[in-house]
Design an enzyme around this catalytic site. Structure first.
Site, short mmCIF file in Angstrom:
data_model
loop_
_atom_site.label_atom_id
_atom_site.label_comp_id
_atom_site.label_asym_id
_atom_site.label_seq_id
_atom_site.Cartn_x
_atom_site.Cartn_y
_atom_site.Cartn_z
NE ARG A 609 37.14 2.29 6.91
CZ ARG A 609 36.58 1.28 6.30
NH1 ARG A 609 35.63 0.58 6.91
NH2 ARG A 609 36.94 0.94 5.10
CB VAL A 610 36.95 1.12 15.45
CG1 VAL A 610 35.89 1.94 14.79
CG2 VAL A 610 36.78 -0.35 15.15
#
Ligand code: ATP
Ligand code: MG
Length: 745
Positions: A609-610
Site C-alpha cells: 500500500r505504501v
C-alpha cells in the site's frame, strides 16, 4: 456380709495403690522441677555473665589473612571447575560442537554458582569474628537512623491499610539488637502510621544468615542494610561477566577485601511478595501491590519472571527458565524495572534468546545499553513518509509489491511455500547497504535456526544480523517475548539513525504462544480461543516499525512479519488481524510453488500500500504496465484452459504472459540489483524474449546482464543511477536490446 468383705478388700487395695503410686508420682514431679530450676539458673547465669572480651589488635591481621585464604580457596575452586569444563569440552568435541558449547555454558554457570557460594561462606565466617564483628555491630544505630529517614508508605501500603487497618513491620538483624534501637524503630513506625490513622504490628527477629546489619520491612517494602543484601548485589553485578577469567577473580577478591575493610553496606530498598501458586510456567503471587505490568520479578532460586496480570488480590507472572525450582510460599522480589534486553552493536552476528543471553556458544556479549522490551511506538509527528526503497533483490517483490523503509509488509502463505526463503533473501540483499537486520525465530526447530544461521554466515550476512531465537521447545513465555525483544534490539539502531530490517518468523506461532499464556492466566477466550487483546498485541508490536523524521535521525525499521495460513485461508482470525495491521501483503500459494513458480507469489492477491512511493523512478517506469499485463495473462489463461483453437492474438498474449511469469522466477540466494530487475522486466514485457523457449529464459536473463555490463557499459551505468529514462535513453536501450536479441537468436 458379702458386701462388707468387698468393701474391706476394696479399701485395702486402694490403700496399697496409694502407698506405691504416691512415691512414683512424687519422683516424676520433683525430677522435672529440679530440671526447670537448673535451666532457669543457667539462663540467669548467662544473662548476668560479662560480655565477651574484646580481642587483641593482632586479630585484625589474622582476619585479613583469612580473607586472603578465602580468595585462594575460591580461586582454586574456579580453576578446578574450569579445568573440568575444558577437559569436558575437549572430550566431547566428537559429539558435535553445539552440544559441547551448551555443556560448557552449563558448567560455567555451575562454576559461577560455586564461586559465589565459596565467597559467601568465607565472608560470613570472616565477619563473624573480631574485629569485623564489633566494627559491624557498632554501625547498627547509624544504619537504623539511615533506614528511619527513608521510610514512607507506598500506595500499596495505603490500600492494604484500608482493608486491614494494620500494617506488619518486621525488624530483622543478624545479632540481637539493643532494646533502645528497637524502641526507636517502634516509635518511628508508629508515628508514620499515625499520620494515616493506621496501626502497626512490630515483629523483631534474629537471622544469622544476614551476616550483619539490619533489615526493616514495612508492608511489602524492605529497607535493607545488611551484608547479605550487599553480597546479593555484588553477585548480580558480576554474574553476567565471564567469571572464569582470572582478572574477574582478582576483581572480585579486591572488591570483597574493600568491603571487608570498610564494612559499610549501603541501604537497599525493594519490595517483596510471596509465591502463592506455580504451575505451567505461570506464577501467582501476593503482596507487590505497587507492581506494574511488564515488570520483572526475581524468585528465591534466581529465576526471573515478567508480570502479565494484575488483579486486586494477586499478581500473575510468567517465568522464564526453570520454574520447577520455585516453591509456593517462597519470597519473590521486585527487580524494579520493566523487562528489558541488552542492545547494541555487540549483538550483531550473534544468536540470542529473548532475554538477550547468547545461545550460540560464542561467549559473553558486551552490551552497554538495555532497552525495555515493550516501548511506545513513535507518534505520527515523529514519523516521516515512507520514501526510500528497501530492495529485497527479488524481481517479483521489488517490481510488483515494492517495500519502502519503515513499511510493514506481511508475508503470508501455507506451510512450505518459501516464506522464510523470501525473508532470508531480503536479509542477504542488504549486504553492503548499511542496513542492520534482526531475524526473530518463534517456535521453530533448533536445527532450522542453526541452518538459517549457517546460510547467513555463508553469504556474509551474519555480521550485520542478530538472530533472536525462541525455539519450539522453549516455554510459551519465552516465545511470547521474542518479537518484542527483537524489536527493542532493532529500535536501538533506528533511534541511532540507522535502517533496520526485522523479520518475525512467524507471528502465527506467537499468537498461539500468547493464547496458551492467556488461557493459563484464566483470561476469557474469544474467537478461535484467542484472547480478546490479540489484535492489540500484534498492532502494538508492528506499530513500532516506522520511518523516523529527520529531527529524530531519520532511522527506520522495516518489518516483514510472517503468517502461516491453513489451506490458503487468509480470512482466518490471525491472518485477517495482521493483514489489517500491515501496509500490504505478499501472498504465497502452494499451487504456484508446486508448479515451479518460485517465489510462489500470487500477484493478484499481493499488494503493497505504501511501497510504490519508495520505488526508484527507473523501476516505476520500466514495470509500469507489468501488473496489468500479468492480470490479463491470468484471465486469458483461465479462459482458454479448456479451449484448443486460439486466434493468433490470444496466442501471442498468452505466450508473452508465460514469458513474463518465467522471468519472475528466481532461485534462492540470488538477489538482483534494481537496474537488472528493471531492465529484464522491461525487455520481457516489451516482447524481446518472445522467441526464446521458456526453459531458455534463465540463460536469456544471465546473458542480458552480461551483455549490458560488457558491451553497453555506458547504458548500464545510466541505468544504475535509478533515474527515469528520457525518450532518447529509452531508444538507446531498445536498440541495445535489439542487438542482444540478435545474439540470442
Ligand atoms: P515453513 O512453513 O516450514 O516455515 P516456509 O514457508 O518458510 O516453510 P521455506 O522453508 O522458505 O518455506 O521453503 C520451503 C522449501 O522451498 C525449502 O526447501 C526451500 O529451499 C525451497 N524454496 C523456497 N524458495 C525457493 C526458490 N525461490 N527457489 C527454489 N527453492 C525454494
Ligand atoms: Mg519458514
Amino acid at each position: 456380709m458379702k458386701i462388707q468383705y468387698v468393701i474391706i478388700n476394696f479399701l485395702l487395695l486402694a490403700g496399697l495403690l496409694f502407698l506405691f503410686c504416691r512415691k512414683l508420682v512424687a519422683r516424676i514431679f520433683t525430677g522435672r522441677r529440679t530440671r526447670i530450676l537448673q535451666e532457669l539458673d543457667e539462663a540467669e547465669r548467662i544473662e548476668n555473665s560479662p560480655p565477651p572480651e574484646m580481642p587483641d589488635p593482632a586479630y585484625a591481621a589474622a582476619g585479613d589473612e583469612r580473607l586472603a585464604q578465602a580468595g585462594e580457596a575460591a580461586r582454586a575452586a574456579v580453576a578446578q571447575e574450569r579445568a573440568l569444563a575444558e577437559s569436558g569440552v575437549a572430550r566431547m568435541e566428537a559429539f558435535g560442537e553445539r552440544e559441547c558449547r551448551e555443556i560448557h555454558r552449563i558448567m560455567i554457570q555451575k562454576t559461577k554458582r560455586k564461586f559465589f557460594q565459596v565467597m559467601k561462606d568465607k565472608v560470613a565466617e570472616t565477619f563473624s569474628k573480631e574485629p569485623y564483628l564489633s566494627r559491624m555491630r557498632a554501625r547498627e544505630p547509624a544504619q537504623i537512623d539511615d533506614i528511619l529517614t527513608q521510610i514512607k508508605l507506598t500506595p500499596g501500603d495505603m490500600a492494604y491499610l484500608r482493608y486491614h487497618g494494620v500494617l506488619y513491620v518486621t525488624l530483622t538483624s543478624a545479632y540481637k539488637l539493643d532494646p533502645a534501637l528497637v524502641k526507636k524503630v517502634d516509635e518511628a513506625t508508629t508515628a508514620l502510621l499515625d499520620t494515616v490513622n493506621g496501626r502497626t504490628s512490630l515483629w523483631v527477629l534474629e537471622d544469622p544468615s544476614l551476616i550483619g546489619g539490619v533489615r526493616l520491612r514495612i508492608g511489602d517494602t524492605v529497607y535493607d542494610h545488611t551484608v547479605s543484601e550487599e553480597l546479593y548485589h555484588f553477585e548480580k553485578n558480576i554474574s553476567r561477566a565471564p567469571v572464569t577469567s582470572d582478572e574477574i577473580v582478582e576483581e572480585v577478591l579486591q572488591e570483597f577485601n574493600e568491603m571487608a575493610r570498610t564494612t559499610e553496606p549501603k541501604l537497599h530498598v525493594y519490595q517483596l511478595g510471596r509465591v502463592l501458586q506455580i504451575s505451567d510456567g505461570i506464577c501467582w503471587m501476593d503482596g507487590l501491590i505497587d507492581i506494574m505490568y511488564g515488570e520483572v520479578v526475581e524468585f528465591d532460586c534466581g529465576e526471573r519472571g515478567m508480570v502479565l496480570d494484575i488483579q486486586p488480590q494477586r499478581v500473575g507472572c510468567v517465568v522464564f527458565g526453570e520454574y520447577e525450582n520455585i516453591e509456593s510460599g517462597s519470597k519473590v522480589r521486585r527487580v524494579g524495572r520493566i523487562a528489558s534486553v541488552p542492545v547494541g552493536e555487540g549483538l550483531l552476528g550473534r544468536v540470542v534468546n529473548p532475554i538477550g543471553d547468547p545461545v550460540d556458544g560464542e561467549g559473553y556479549i558486551y552490551a552497554a545499553e538495555k532497552r525495555p522490551v515493550e516501548c511506545r511506538a513513535p507518534g505520527i509527528l515523529d514519523r516521516a513518509a515512507v520514501s526510500d526503497p528497501l530492495h529485497t533483490g527479488l524481481k517479483a517483490i521489488d517490481a510488483l509489491v515494492p517495500i519502502g523503509r519503515g513499511q510493514r509488509e506481511l508475508i503470508i502463505g501455507d506451510r512450505q511455500t518459501g516464506k522464510t526463503a523470501i525473508a532470508l533473501d531480503a536479509i542477504i540483499n542488504q549486504k553492503g547497504k548499511d542496513t542492520v537486520c534482526v531475524y526473530v525465530a518463534i517456535g521453530q526447530k533448533d536445527t532450522t535456526i542453526a541452518e538459517i544461521r549457517s546460510r547467513l554466515a555463508q553469504y556474509g550476512a551474519l555480521e550485520y544480523t542478530t538472530i533472536v531465537a525462541a525455539t519450539a521447545s522453549d516455554s510459551a513465555a519465552t516465545q511470547y517475548l521474542a518479537p518484542f525483544a527483537g524489536t527493542a534490539m532493532a529500535e536501538y539502531f533506528m533511534y541511532a539513525g540507522r535502517d533496520v530490517l526485522i523479520i518475525y518468523d512467524d507471528l502465527s506461532k506467537h499468537a498461539v504462544a500468547y493464547r496458551e499464556l492467556s488461557l493459563l492466566l484464566h483470561r476469557p477466550s474469544g474467537r478461535e480461543a484467542y484472547p480478546g487483546d490479540i489484535f492489540y498485541l500484534h498492532s502494538r508490536l508492528l506499530e513500532r516499525s516506522a520511518h523516523l523524521s529527520e529531527e529524530l535521525g531519520g532511522g527506520s525499521i522495516t518489518a516483514l512479519p510472517i503468517i502461516e495460513t491453513q489451506a490458503g485461508d487468509i480470512s482466518a482470525y490471525i491472518p485477517t488481524n495482521v493483514i489489517s495491521i500491515t501496509d500490504g501483503q505478499i501472498f504465497l500459494e502452494s499451487e504456484l510453488f508446486h508448479e515451479g513458480q518460485r517465489p510462489a507469489i500470487n500477484v493478484g492477491l499481493s499488494v503493497s500500500r505504501v511501497g510504490g512511493a519508495a520505488q526508484t523512478r527507473l523501476m516505476k517506469q520500466m514495470s509500469a504496465s507489468l501488473r496489468t499485463k500479468l492480470a490479463q495473462y491470468r484471465e486469458l489463461a483461465d479462459f482458454t484452459q479448456l479451449g484448443t483453437d486460439m486466434d493468433p492474438d490470444t496466442k501471442r498474449a498468452l505466450d508473452s504472459g508465460a514469458h513474463l511469469m518465467e522471468a519472475l522466477k528466481q532461485g534462492r540466494f540470488d538477489p538482483l540489483d534494481d537496474w537488472q530487475q528493471a531492465l529484464l522486466l522491461f525487455a520481457v514485457s516489451d516482447g524481446y524474449a518472445d522467441g526464446v523457449p521458456l526453459d531458455g529464459m534463465e540463460g536469456f536473463e544471465k546473458g542480458l546482464f552480461a551483455y549490458f555490463e560488457k558491451s553497453c557499459a555506458p547504458l548500464a551505468e545510466q541505468l544504475k543511477t535509478g533515474r527515469k529514462q528520457t525518450p532518447e535513453q529509452l531508444a538507446a536501450i531498445r536498440a541495445a536490446l535489439d542487438e542482444y536479441k540478435k545474439t540470442v537468436a
